[in-house]
Design a protein around this motif. Structure first.
Motif, PDB file in Angstrom:
ATOM      1  N   ALA A 143       6.742 -93.374   6.759  1.00 56.65           N
ATOM      2  CA  ALA A 143       6.248 -94.709   7.120  1.00 56.65           C
ATOM      3  C   ALA A 143       4.798 -94.899   6.690  1.00 56.65           C
ATOM      4  O   ALA A 143       3.969 -95.444   7.421  1.00 56.65           O
ATOM      5  CB  ALA A 143       6.396 -94.957   8.617  1.00 56.65           C
ATOM      6  N   GLY A 144       4.481 -94.385   5.481  1.00 54.79           N
ATOM      7  CA  GLY A 144       3.163 -94.609   4.921  1.00 54.79           C
ATOM      8  C   GLY A 144       2.072 -93.689   5.428  1.00 54.79           C
ATOM      9  O   GLY A 144       0.892 -93.926   5.157  1.00 54.79           O
ATOM     10  N   GLN A 145       2.434 -92.625   6.147  1.00 51.66           N
ATOM     11  CA  GLN A 145       1.429 -91.714   6.663  1.00 51.66           C
ATOM     12  C   GLN A 145       1.980 -90.303   6.819  1.00 51.66           C
ATOM     13  O   GLN A 145       3.200 -90.094   6.807  1.00 51.66           O
ATOM     14  CB  GLN A 145       0.893 -92.205   8.008  1.00 51.66           C
ATOM     15  N   ILE A 146       1.071 -89.348   6.945  1.00 50.34           N
ATOM     16  CA  ILE A 146       1.435 -87.939   7.131  1.00 50.34           C
ATOM     17  C   ILE A 146       0.705 -87.431   8.367  1.00 50.34           C
ATOM     18  O   ILE A 146      -0.504 -87.644   8.521  1.00 50.34           O
ATOM     19  CB  ILE A 146       1.033 -87.088   5.906  1.00 50.34           C
ATOM     20  N   LYS A 147       1.442 -86.772   9.235  1.00 52.65           N
ATOM     21  CA  LYS A 147       0.851 -86.217  10.449  1.00 52.65           C
ATOM     22  C   LYS A 147       0.432 -84.771  10.209  1.00 52.65           C
ATOM     23  O   LYS A 147       1.231 -83.943   9.764  1.00 52.65           O
ATOM     24  CB  LYS A 147       1.851 -86.285  11.603  1.00 52.65           C
ATOM     25  N   LEU A 148      -0.849 -84.484  10.499  1.00 57.16           N
ATOM     26  CA  LEU A 148      -1.372 -83.124  10.427  1.00 57.16           C
ATOM     27  C   LEU A 148      -1.680 -82.644  11.836  1.00 57.16           C
ATOM     28  O   LEU A 148      -2.197 -83.407  12.653  1.00 57.16           O
ATOM     29  CB  LEU A 148      -2.662 -83.079   9.606  1.00 57.16           C
ATOM     30  N   SER A 149      -1.391 -81.380  12.127  1.00 58.39           N
ATOM     31  CA  SER A 149      -1.669 -80.827  13.450  1.00 58.39           C
ATOM     32  C   SER A 149      -2.366 -79.485  13.310  1.00 58.39           C
ATOM     33  O   SER A 149      -2.048 -78.698  12.416  1.00 58.39           O
ATOM     34  CB  SER A 149      -0.381 -80.642  14.259  1.00 58.39           C
ATOM     35  N   ALA A 150      -3.331 -79.249  14.193  1.00 59.80           N
ATOM     36  CA  ALA A 150      -3.998 -77.952  14.283  1.00 59.80           C
ATOM     37  C   ALA A 150      -3.819 -77.471  15.715  1.00 59.80           C
ATOM     38  O   ALA A 150      -4.459 -77.979  16.634  1.00 59.80           O
ATOM     39  CB  ALA A 150      -5.470 -78.068  13.925  1.00 59.80           C
ATOM     40  N   GLY A 151      -2.926 -76.526  15.926  1.00 58.59           N
ATOM     41  CA  GLY A 151      -2.594 -76.116  17.281  1.00 58.59           C
ATOM     42  C   GLY A 151      -1.673 -77.146  17.928  1.00 58.59           C
ATOM     43  O   GLY A 151      -1.138 -78.042  17.280  1.00 58.59           O
ATOM     44  N   GLN A 203      -2.992 -68.411  10.314  1.00 54.02           N
ATOM     45  CA  GLN A 203      -2.584 -68.054  11.678  1.00 54.02           C
ATOM     46  C   GLN A 203      -1.332 -68.801  12.133  1.00 54.02           C
ATOM     47  O   GLN A 203      -0.845 -68.576  13.243  1.00 54.02           O
ATOM     48  CB  GLN A 203      -3.729 -68.368  12.641  1.00 54.02           C
ATOM     49  N   GLY A 204      -0.815 -69.681  11.289  1.00 51.23           N
ATOM     50  CA  GLY A 204       0.374 -70.453  11.663  1.00 51.23           C
ATOM     51  C   GLY A 204       0.078 -71.578  12.636  1.00 51.23           C
ATOM     52  O   GLY A 204       0.986 -72.063  13.332  1.00 51.23           O
ATOM     53  N   ALA A 205      -1.183 -72.022  12.679  1.00 52.37           N
ATOM     54  CA  ALA A 205      -1.575 -73.045  13.649  1.00 52.37           C
ATOM     55  C   ALA A 205      -1.535 -74.458  13.075  1.00 52.37           C
ATOM     56  O   ALA A 205      -1.794 -75.420  13.797  1.00 52.37           O
ATOM     57  CB  ALA A 205      -2.981 -72.751  14.164  1.00 52.37           C
ATOM     58  N   VAL A 206      -1.224 -74.600  11.786  1.00 49.15           N
ATOM     59  CA  VAL A 206      -1.253 -75.908  11.132  1.00 49.15           C
ATOM     60  C   VAL A 206       0.161 -76.381  10.822  1.00 49.15           C
ATOM     61  O   VAL A 206       1.009 -75.607  10.356  1.00 49.15           O
ATOM     62  CB  VAL A 206      -2.089 -75.851   9.831  1.00 49.15           C
ATOM     63  N   LYS A 207       0.394 -77.666  11.089  1.00 45.48           N
ATOM     64  CA  LYS A 207       1.708 -78.256  10.813  1.00 45.48           C
ATOM     65  C   LYS A 207       1.548 -79.538  10.017  1.00 45.48           C
ATOM     66  O   LYS A 207       0.584 -80.284  10.182  1.00 45.48           O
ATOM     67  CB  LYS A 207       2.438 -78.564  12.122  1.00 45.48           C
TER      68      LYS A 207
END
Length: 416
Positions: free
Chosen positions: A398-406, A374-378
């Motif tokens: 910087a040692g981490q990955i940001k995940l987003s849902a909406g 649905q294109g809701a994940v970044k």
């Protein structure tokens, strides 16, 4: 609005807690004087309560704030039977070990809302297994079963609705309302408790207890229920698309708890401030008048106040700061839900769907893939379209990955 003699009823009336009461005038007189105990029961079907239980918990808090004694009844005994109310099938049978583990998890939250001790208004916690486990069956049937009419029991919603749907109901479940009624009798005898409170779906069970106390002991007992809380759009309190909003930190991070309250619908802000915070009514009435963008300030106040009660002031402050940095500055915050993985996992490729489940952004991998589609994940604010995508070393920042849902739900994958 009605004016009551008792501080307790005056408070719960103006804040919107009252749905039904067996005798409002008699209850008002009883609770207008010295401390009188009242109780609410909580069965041990999970190791944490969720926000659907917050109205009963806050009702006990109001009782104590009004100078009376709250009794928290743990359903160590009744959980073995299973409350059929509102269900189309029998609850899963739990072992004694399951019940004990769930009870230990549930107990934690009450210390946040109530003061426990030996004083006249201090809360106590009791377990109905202490008396239900010892009941001689034939003696119980003879002494108490004769006070229950099968015809009447069949008329209560917990039974009637199951029969109307032609779904099986075991004799075990049918006994639940008798055991709950006996609980009230026992708690009245032992602690002088005069009032049982609960959700509106417990009305029939509560009435049974009031009537049993009158028939057996000539006791004047009372019942009070709170309304079923739904959002302005009709959603049931405590349930979201992502699952239950748990009260325990180990089941739901403080940031997600804060966000649940921050995302309250505009039309619900005033009502939720009355029910779920200790803010004075004058301040709530002021916040209810806010319109447009200003309503977001009221939502933040609600989120901070509700989170402070359940998770502590430090957690509420951290969650608000994380939200500010995430949404206002596009940064990440330490309070975001996170999962730690080894560098070798990224070298091999860590499936985004797996990461979303691990961080709580989705309940299942199937749901995660649907959100991606649905294109809701970044990933690091870049929209993802490949349902089989993997997190790789090049995604690290910087040692981490940001995940987003909406737009409002974020989590971090960190290198351990």
């Amino acid at each position: 609005m009605s004016t009551f003699k008792s501080d307790f009823l005056q408070t719960v009336s103006e804040r919107g807690y009252i749905h039904q009461c067996t005798d409002l005038e008699g209850l008002d007189t009883t609770y207008a004087g010295s401390p009188v105990p009242a109780y609410i029961g909580f069965d041990c079907t999970a190791d944490s309560l969720h926000v659907g239980s917050m109205v009963p918990i806050m009702l006990l808090r109001r009782l104590q704030q009004s100078g009376h004694k709250p009794i928290v009844l743990m359903g160590g005994g009744t959980t073995k039977v299973g409350d059929p109310t509102g269900r189309d099938s029998a609850r899963q049978m739990l072992t004694d070990a399951d019940i004990a583990r769930n009870m230990a998890g549930i107990k934690i939250v009450f210390e946040k809302f109530l003061t426990f001790g030996d004083g006249p208004t201090d809360a106590i916690m009791i377990n109905n297994a202490d008396w239900l486990d010892k009941i001689p069956y034939l003696e119980f049937l003879r002494d108490y079963g004769r006070h229950f009419s099968i015809n009447r029991m069949l008329s209560f919603d917990s039974v009637k609705l199951r029969l109307e749907r032609e779904t099986p109901m075991s004799f075990l479940e049918f006994n639940y309302m008798i055991l709950q009624a006996y609980d009230f009798l026992e708690i009245n005898r032992t602690y002088g408790c005069r009032l049982q409170m609960g959700g509106s779906d417990q009305w029939g069970n509560i009435i049974n207890g009031v009537e049993l106390g009158r028939r057996v002991d000539g006791a004047e007992l009372f019942g009070l229920t709170v309304p079923l809380i739904t959002s302005a759009s009709g959603a049931k309190m405590g349930k979201t698309a992502q699952g239950a909003v748990w009260l325990n930190e180990d089941r739901l991070p403080a940031y997600d708890y804060w966000q649940f309250w921050r995302n309250t619908e505009d039309a619900d802000v005033g009502r939720f401030l009355k029910l779920f915070t200790d803010l004075p009514m004058d301040e709530i009435r002021r916040l209810e008048t806010l319109q447009g963008a200003e309503i977001n300030d009221a939502k933040k106040i609600l989120a901070n106040a509700a989170t402070t009660l359940c998770r502590g002031a430090e957690a509420a402050t951290a969650a608000e700061e994380t939200a500010r940095r995430t949404f206002e500055q596009g940064q990440t915050g330490d309070a975001l839900p996170s999962v730690k993985v080894g560098m070798d996992a990224l070298d091999q490729g860590y499936a985004v769907a797996d990461a979303m489940v691990s961080t709580g952004l989705s309940a299942t991998k199937g749901e995660a893939r649907r959100l991606i589609k649905q294109g809701a994940v970044k990933i690091n604010d870049a929209t993802l379209t490949d349902t089989e995508a993997k997190l790789m070393p090049e995604h690290l920042n910087a040692g981490q990955i940001k995940l987003s849902a909406g737009k409002k739900r974020h989590a971090l994958v960190k290198i351990q």
